[in-house]
Design a protein around this motif. Sequence first.
Motif, mmCIF file in Angstrom:
data_model
loop_
_atom_site.group_PDB
_atom_site.id
_atom_site.type_symbol
_atom_site.label_atom_id
_atom_site.label_comp_id
_atom_site.label_asym_id
_atom_site.label_seq_id
_atom_site.Cartn_x
_atom_site.Cartn_y
_atom_site.Cartn_z
ATOM 1 N N THR A 356 29.843 -81.367 37.546
ATOM 2 C CA THR A 356 30.480 -80.325 36.738
ATOM 3 C C THR A 356 29.737 -78.994 36.774
ATOM 4 O OG1 THR A 356 29.270 -81.089 34.791
ATOM 5 C CG2 THR A 356 31.454 -82.028 35.163
ATOM 6 N N ALA A 357 28.616 -78.962 37.499
ATOM 7 C CA ALA A 357 27.812 -77.732 37.479
ATOM 8 C C ALA A 357 28.611 -76.525 37.951
ATOM 9 C CB ALA A 357 26.567 -77.916 38.350
ATOM 10 N N GLY A 358 29.456 -76.727 38.976
ATOM 11 C CA GLY A 358 30.216 -75.597 39.496
ATOM 12 C C GLY A 358 31.338 -75.157 38.585
ATOM 13 N N LEU A 359 31.880 -76.085 37.817
ATOM 14 C CA LEU A 359 33.029 -75.739 36.979
ATOM 15 C C LEU A 359 32.688 -74.745 35.866
ATOM 16 C CD1 LEU A 359 34.914 -79.142 36.684
ATOM 17 C CD2 LEU A 359 35.671 -77.075 37.844
ATOM 18 N N PRO A 360 31.610 -74.955 35.100
ATOM 19 C CA PRO A 360 31.300 -73.952 34.073
ATOM 20 C C PRO A 360 31.080 -72.567 34.657
ATOM 21 C CG PRO A 360 30.076 -75.961 33.665
ATOM 22 C CD PRO A 360 30.710 -76.115 35.018
ATOM 23 N N ALA A 361 30.436 -72.496 35.826
ATOM 24 C CA ALA A 361 30.207 -71.190 36.452
ATOM 25 C C ALA A 361 31.533 -70.536 36.844
ATOM 26 C CB ALA A 361 29.323 -71.363 37.686
ATOM 27 N N GLU A 362 32.452 -71.343 37.392
ATOM 28 C CA GLU A 362 33.759 -70.816 37.776
ATOM 29 C C GLU A 362 34.548 -70.380 36.542
ATOM 30 O OE1 GLU A 362 34.849 -70.142 40.631
ATOM 31 O OE2 GLU A 362 36.964 -69.709 40.211
ATOM 32 N N ILE A 363 34.453 -71.175 35.485
ATOM 33 C CA ILE A 363 35.157 -70.821 34.244
ATOM 34 C C ILE A 363 34.598 -69.519 33.682
ATOM 35 C CG2 ILE A 363 35.494 -71.513 31.835
ATOM 36 C CD1 ILE A 363 35.609 -74.423 32.858
ATOM 37 N N ALA A 364 33.269 -69.382 33.708
ATOM 38 C CA ALA A 364 32.651 -68.157 33.184
ATOM 39 C C ALA A 364 33.104 -66.941 33.981
ATOM 40 C CB ALA A 364 31.127 -68.289 33.227
ATOM 41 N N ALA A 365 33.193 -67.096 35.325
ATOM 42 C CA ALA A 365 33.628 -65.979 36.168
ATOM 43 C C ALA A 365 35.079 -65.601 35.860
ATOM 44 C CB ALA A 365 33.478 -66.355 37.644
ATOM 45 N N ARG A 366 35.940 -66.615 35.728
ATOM 46 C CA ARG A 366 37.344 -66.347 35.396
ATOM 47 C C ARG A 366 37.464 -65.686 34.019
ATOM 48 N NH1 ARG A 366 41.047 -69.490 38.413
ATOM 49 N NH2 ARG A 366 40.277 -69.447 40.542
ATOM 50 N N GLN A 367 36.623 -66.152 33.089
ATOM 51 C CA GLN A 367 36.674 -65.600 31.725
ATOM 52 C C GLN A 367 36.295 -64.122 31.735
ATOM 53 O OE1 GLN A 367 37.797 -67.121 29.093
ATOM 54 N NE2 GLN A 367 37.336 -65.527 27.586
ATOM 55 N N LYS A 368 35.274 -63.763 32.512
ATOM 56 C CA LYS A 368 34.871 -62.353 32.597
ATOM 57 C C LYS A 368 35.971 -61.522 33.224
ATOM 58 C CE LYS A 368 29.844 -62.567 32.560
ATOM 59 N NZ LYS A 368 28.600 -62.272 33.273
ATOM 60 N N GLN A 369 36.595 -62.068 34.254
ATOM 61 C CA GLN A 369 37.694 -61.368 34.918
ATOM 62 C C GLN A 369 38.854 -61.139 33.938
ATOM 63 O OE1 GLN A 369 39.737 -63.586 37.974
ATOM 64 N NE2 GLN A 369 39.775 -61.819 39.323
ATOM 65 N N TYR A 370 39.163 -62.194 33.191
ATOM 66 C CA TYR A 370 40.242 -62.104 32.196
ATOM 67 C C TYR A 370 39.927 -61.034 31.147
ATOM 68 C CZ TYR A 370 41.951 -63.409 27.543
ATOM 69 O OH TYR A 370 42.428 -63.373 26.260
ATOM 70 N N GLU A 371 38.672 -61.061 30.636
ATOM 71 C CA GLU A 371 38.304 -60.094 29.588
ATOM 72 C C GLU A 371 38.360 -58.655 30.118
ATOM 73 O OE1 GLU A 371 34.515 -61.410 28.203
ATOM 74 O OE2 GLU A 371 35.342 -63.194 27.211
ATOM 75 N N TYR A 372 37.965 -58.488 31.374
ATOM 76 C CA TYR A 372 37.989 -57.148 31.970
ATOM 77 C C TYR A 372 39.427 -56.614 32.008
ATOM 78 C CZ TYR A 372 37.981 -53.543 35.559
ATOM 79 O OH TYR A 372 38.189 -52.358 36.250
ATOM 80 N N TYR A 373 40.325 -57.439 32.549
ATOM 81 C CA TYR A 373 41.716 -56.986 32.668
ATOM 82 C C TYR A 373 42.402 -56.892 31.301
ATOM 83 C CZ TYR A 373 41.578 -57.068 37.713
ATOM 84 O OH TYR A 373 41.274 -56.782 39.020
ATOM 85 N N ARG A 374 42.037 -57.785 30.386
ATOM 86 C CA ARG A 374 42.617 -57.719 29.043
ATOM 87 C C ARG A 374 42.269 -56.387 28.384
ATOM 88 N NH1 ARG A 374 39.497 -61.231 25.191
ATOM 89 N NH2 ARG A 374 38.217 -59.353 25.284
#
Length: 385
Positions: A356-374
Amino acid sequence: MSKLEQLLAELCPDGVEYVKLGDIAPPTRGVRVIRSQLALDGEYPVYQNSMTPLGYYGESNCPANTAFVISAGAAGEIGYSSADFWAADDCFYFVCPENLQSRFLYYALMCQREYLLSRVRRASVPRLARSVIEGLKIPVPPLPIQSEIVRILDNFAELTAELTAELTARKKQYEYYRDLLLSLPNVPRIMLGEVATITRGNGLQKCDFTESGVPCIHYGQIYTYYSTFTKKTKSFVSPQLAMGLKKVSNGDIIIAVTSENIEDVCKCVAWLGDEDIVTGGHTAIVKHNQNPKYIAYWLQTMEFFGQKRRIAHGTKVIEVTPRKLENIEIPIPSLEEQARIAEILDKFDALTTDITAGLPAEIAARQKQYEYYRDKLLTFKEKVA
């Protein structure tokens, strides 16, 4: 030109009107219910002082697709329910007029989440005043623009949700096999107090931390920083302060006995370092002659969770006393069997962490992308009256 840019050019060339939330959708406080009125499962979740439902109630007082803000406990957190629910008295919800979509309001509120959290009064129970929420200024563009922004942000949220669901599934899989291994149906249960002495910690606030000195573990760090066991501490206190605090030795288990929700209360960490450390209030220290990893793993099982739910008390602050922990019934196999189980779970835990190590990192990256566009999508030129 994107569809959104087209809509902005056509419908609000002079900018977008900003209004105070209290003027367009004033927050409505929910209605108190008590824990004894609630069920563990049911049709209508009850939101009180956390984004996790307090329980389930036979009625609802908010329709589906309503945004809300928690005002005590997890004060400042923002929610949105796609199902009917019950808002309790520490939950403000919003009834939107025709020119404001509830989902758009939710995203507009999320843009101001950090501001809301900064205005929370930190006391024994953190609180957010109604006036702070009422004073928020939000953009109110024409409905076609709100719909397009909601569509874009919902797509982002869906992608993040898929990854989060995958991570949750991995963790559930681990928990299932952990509980199966620790179920030990042929091992008699005995009270924890028969194999351990349990004492309450005292003192120690975050402001007591020093750069170096005597290693310490604060109860809040058990929720946010430590895993099942550790050999190093994140924080230290001065030797003078440490003299007045409870000592934790190699093999002892520290349990956080106070929390804002039933899930977190009684989270624990086994101390496996060589030197003595100290801990503070809102903790219980378990001294025993068993395998510390085995005890710490078992305290994460659903069998323990069921017993914890019965001995916990409080509504806004959940607590379990050290005395009641002594009466917890736990299977105690031989030390050799405890060591064997702990070794298996160590390997399983490491494997799950790797997977699962890669999943939290990917989720964090998507979350930052989402917050930026939001934030970008919800920032408009303000229309001058």
